[in-house]
Design a protein around this motif. Structure first.
Motif, mmCIF file in Angstrom:
data_model
loop_
_atom_site.group_PDB
_atom_site.id
_atom_site.type_symbol
_atom_site.label_atom_id
_atom_site.label_comp_id
_atom_site.label_asym_id
_atom_site.label_seq_id
_atom_site.Cartn_x
_atom_site.Cartn_y
_atom_site.Cartn_z
ATOM 1 N N ASP A 194 2.260 5.176 3.583
ATOM 2 C CA ASP A 194 2.436 5.826 2.730
ATOM 3 C C ASP A 194 2.797 6.155 0.799
ATOM 4 N N GLN A 203 0.928 6.789 -1.396
ATOM 5 C CA GLN A 203 0.931 8.583 -1.442
ATOM 6 C C GLN A 203 0.897 8.243 -3.509
ATOM 7 N N ASP A 240 -2.390 7.662 3.796
ATOM 8 C CA ASP A 240 -1.647 8.188 2.158
ATOM 9 C C ASP A 240 -2.032 7.318 1.065
ATOM 10 N N HIS A 243 -3.299 12.830 2.820
ATOM 11 C CA HIS A 243 -3.996 12.666 1.414
ATOM 12 C C HIS A 243 -5.370 12.268 0.864
ATOM 13 N N HIS A 302 -1.671 7.515 11.461
ATOM 14 C CA HIS A 302 -1.221 8.607 9.848
ATOM 15 C C HIS A 302 0.030 9.127 10.432
ATOM 16 N N HIS A 327 3.029 8.679 7.460
ATOM 17 C CA HIS A 327 3.139 9.877 7.510
ATOM 18 C C HIS A 327 4.928 10.620 6.674
ATOM 19 N N HIS A 332 7.326 9.043 5.867
ATOM 20 C CA HIS A 332 8.473 8.220 4.351
ATOM 21 C C HIS A 332 9.857 7.478 4.845
HETATM 22 FE FE LIG Z 1 2.703 10.757 3.124
#
Ligand SMILES: [Fe+2]
Length: 658
Positions: free
Chosen positions: A157, A159, A195, A227, A316, A354, A356
């Motif tokens: 992630d 992100q 992400d 995301h 994910h 996912h 984190h």
């Molecule tokens: Fe995430």
């Protein structure tokens, strides 16, 4: 008509034969119908950005994807770095035509991708995108030995944008890639846990995600996260191999979403990457389903599992994780839906994002801890039959961290979130859980008989660490664990059943053997655009890539080379392979080579053409030692009812020697 330049050639590096039979593939392509003229234009003023190197279908391929300002014919140009003088690509640099389309309005411009094929091992390459007279900056990557051990790096992630400060998130992402590849310069893949950005179609965030130059030097294994899925930008930026975008894997309307399930084999590891946004009971009305993912994984493993020694899944939505998402309904549901299938299919490792936060599961069989005696944090794990290790990666960018949650002692659901009897602060399924609010990545060493997994810090509490810079506490140990220090390390030893697996490594052959190879670069055998004749039939001609045969055996034993062709395909449309005929020739005499007989197209004799194995060349017992070059003129002749299209077939070449 613009023509493709590519080849299908998995395993070419393994083509040598001392005796017996070997096979290799030549890609053949042709175009039908009137196309657009596409001569390269020196006046093309397209600008390029977002160039990214992606993984291909195997270790001999890479896929380059980019954005362009104009809808022009473009390509990737590739050459060994050693052949580049003063920044000039050599005249014989190979090009691979790109395809693509218009971007969505919020992205603007157009996207392109091209597949680089038939890479050689242990070679440094340079590449650039564009067209003659208007090339991008050149970038470089290297291949390594196509056999044996290798390392890949897994990142959770990034992100970008989720901290609220895109540039800070970018800084952490760049630093993690710099630290990870600096410590592991020979890592061969960068694997994403999904992400990539906070907001699916936000190109500012994508620009930051794509900023690190490592993404043009090491192939990325892209994974779609929740995301990324809400728009088309993910697909515009990442073209992936062997991708199935059928509705159940796609999670909804293909016009507004990205994704699909895909697979590839990289040096004895079969990777299967799932679009885990497609759920069992999607609340958004999409057709997705866990059963569909299981069917996909089952199908790929049934077809290709035997081609690799390891099976690694990537998706994910973590199903065994330690933090905010650990108790999500879809997560718990998938512990029922996925795990027995993964065990029965012999999956070795599952890589997830996912949540984190970092976790490494115990060996999980059919959704349960396989061995109740496996100790928390064990450094050596020996899964039995069906044992699978699930890893969840922490944030690679520092943009967002989730804190570990306490198990619920009252949760007696065997697929739920009860505590570990051996470590009541941890969930029953996790051997290791970690959250310090420090960036990290996972290194996986693929070795002959073990997988070594390490979770390594790529940062400290200090900047760049966006979430902490914006006020989050940092709980790294008081003295501070340095960059590169190990959070967790485990060696996973595979199960070999009751028998004994035997492995032998075969080095490059010594002289004095029979062998053959495709002479030079195994590019697409391009038959161009077929010509219509008398309103009756189409015809296209060309030549195969010549085959070099060398035979220095003392036995002077006979050899032969033959080939057969698949049907030519363009989506659902086909031209039967039997319409391809040929006239073999000895291009360069030696090794007793004699050309095979000419074969007519089925259009001329209603026969089978090259759809069945036909001799290209051969030599009798007692032939002289030496080298020969074999070629063949190809004649593709077929009825004119065939629809317009760009068709491609594979010519499989087989050598026999005794
Ligand atoms: Fe995430």
């Amino acid at each position: 008509m613009r023509l493709s330049t590519s080849a299908q050639a998995r395993g070419l590096a393994r083509r040598r034969a001392a005796a017996g039979a070997t096979a290799a593939l030549l890609g053949l392509g042709l175009a039908l119908g009137s196309g657009l003229g596409t001569a390269a234009s020196a006046a093309d003023a397209s600008t390029y950005n977002g160039i990214i190197l992606g993984v291909g279908a195997n270790e001999t391929q890479r896929i380059v994807t980019w954005y362009t300002s104009a809808d022009t014919a473009q390509k990737v140009q590739v050459a060994p770095t050693s052949a580049i003088v003063n920044g000039e690509f050599p005249a014989d640099a190979i090009t691979f035509d790109a395809v693509g389309g218009a971007n969505i309005a919020t992205s603007g411009g157009f996207n392109r991708h091209a597949t680089i094929t038939n890479l050689k091992e242990n070679t440094a390459y340079s590449y650039r995108v564009g067209s003659e007279g208007n090339w991008s900056t050149a970038y470089a990557f290297k291949t390594q030995d196509f056999e044996g051990n290798y390392d890949f790096l897994f990142f959770g992630d990034p992100q970008i944008g989720s901290s609220g400060d895109t540039l800070k998130d970018q800084a952490g992402w760049e630093e993690t890639l710099k630290v990870a590849t600096g410590a592991n310069p020979n890592a061969e893949l960068l694997v994403s846990g999904g992400d990539h950005v906070e907001t699916a179609n936000n190109e500012t965030m994508w620009t930051s995600f794509l900023a690190p130059d490592q993404l043009r030097q090491y192939p990325l294994v892209a994974t779609i996260g929740n995301h990324d899925v809400g728009g088309k930008a993910y697909e515009q930026h990442h073209f992936t191999p062997n991708t199935d975008r059928s509705a159940p894997y796609y999670n909804g309307d293909p016009s507004t979403r990205s994704g699909g399930d895909y697979w590839f084999i990289y040096k004895d590891v079969l990777f299967i990457d799932l679009n885990s946004n497609s759920y069992a009971n999607p609340s958004d009305g999409s057709l997705g389903g866990d059963a569909a993912h299981v069917a996909y994984v089952t199908d790929v493993i049934n077809k290709h599992g035997s081609e690799a020694k390891w099976k690694v899944l990537v998706y994910h939505h973590s199903i065994y994780s330690p933090a905010s998402h650990a108790t999500d309904g879809d997560n718990v549901q998938r512990r029922k839906d996925f795990t027995t299938a993964f065990s029965e299919l012999g999956v070795d490792l599952v890589l997830q994002g996912h949540d984190h936060s970092y976790s490494r599961s115990y060996s999980i069989k059919n959704g349960q801890k396989e061995n109740p005696a496996e100790q928390p944090g064990a450094a050596e794990v020996y899964p039995g039959p069906g044992g699978v290790i699930y890893v969840t990666a922490n944030s690679a960018s520092g943009s967002k961290y989730y804190d570990i949650k306490k198990p619920n002692p009252a949760d007696t659901n065997p697929h739920g979130n009860g505590p570990d009897p051996l470590n009541p602060d941890s969930y029953w399924y996790n051997s290791v859980q970690n959250q310090e609010h420090v960036r990290s990545y996972v290194k996986v060493q693929v070795q002959a008989d073990k997988l070594v997994l390490e979770n390594l810090r790529s940062g400290t509490c200090a900047a760049p660490n966006a979430a902490v810079e914006k006020g989050l506490s940092c709980t790294n140990t008081p003295e501070g664990q340095p960059i590169g220090s190990i959070v967790d390390k485990v060696t996973v030893h595979p199960y070999h059943g009751n028998g004994q697996d035997i492995q032998v490594n075969v080095p490059t052959a010594a002289p004095g053997e029979f062998g053959w190879t495709i002479d030079g670069y195994n590019g697409l055998v391009d038959l161009g655009t077929a010509q219509e004749h008398s309103g009756q039939y189409f015809e296209a001609t060309g030549k195969i890539n010549p085959i070099l045969v060398s035979d220095s055996r003392r036995t002077l034993a006979p050899w032969s080379i033959s080939a057969s062709v698949s049907d030519f395909r363009d989506g659902d449309k086909t031209i039967a392979g039997s319409y391809l005929g040929w006239t073999p020739q000895v291009v360069q005499a030696g090794a007793g080579a004699k050309a095979g007989d000419a074969v007519l197209s089925a259009y001329d004799d209603q026969g089978k053409g090259l759809s069945i194995a036909r001799g290209l060349g051969a030599a009798d017992q007692g032939h002289p030692k030496g080298t020969a070059k074999l070629g063949a003129d190809l004649d593709l002749k077929f009825p004119n009812e065939v629809e317009k299209g760009s068709y491609r077939a594979t010519l499989t070449i087989t050598a026999l020697s005794s």
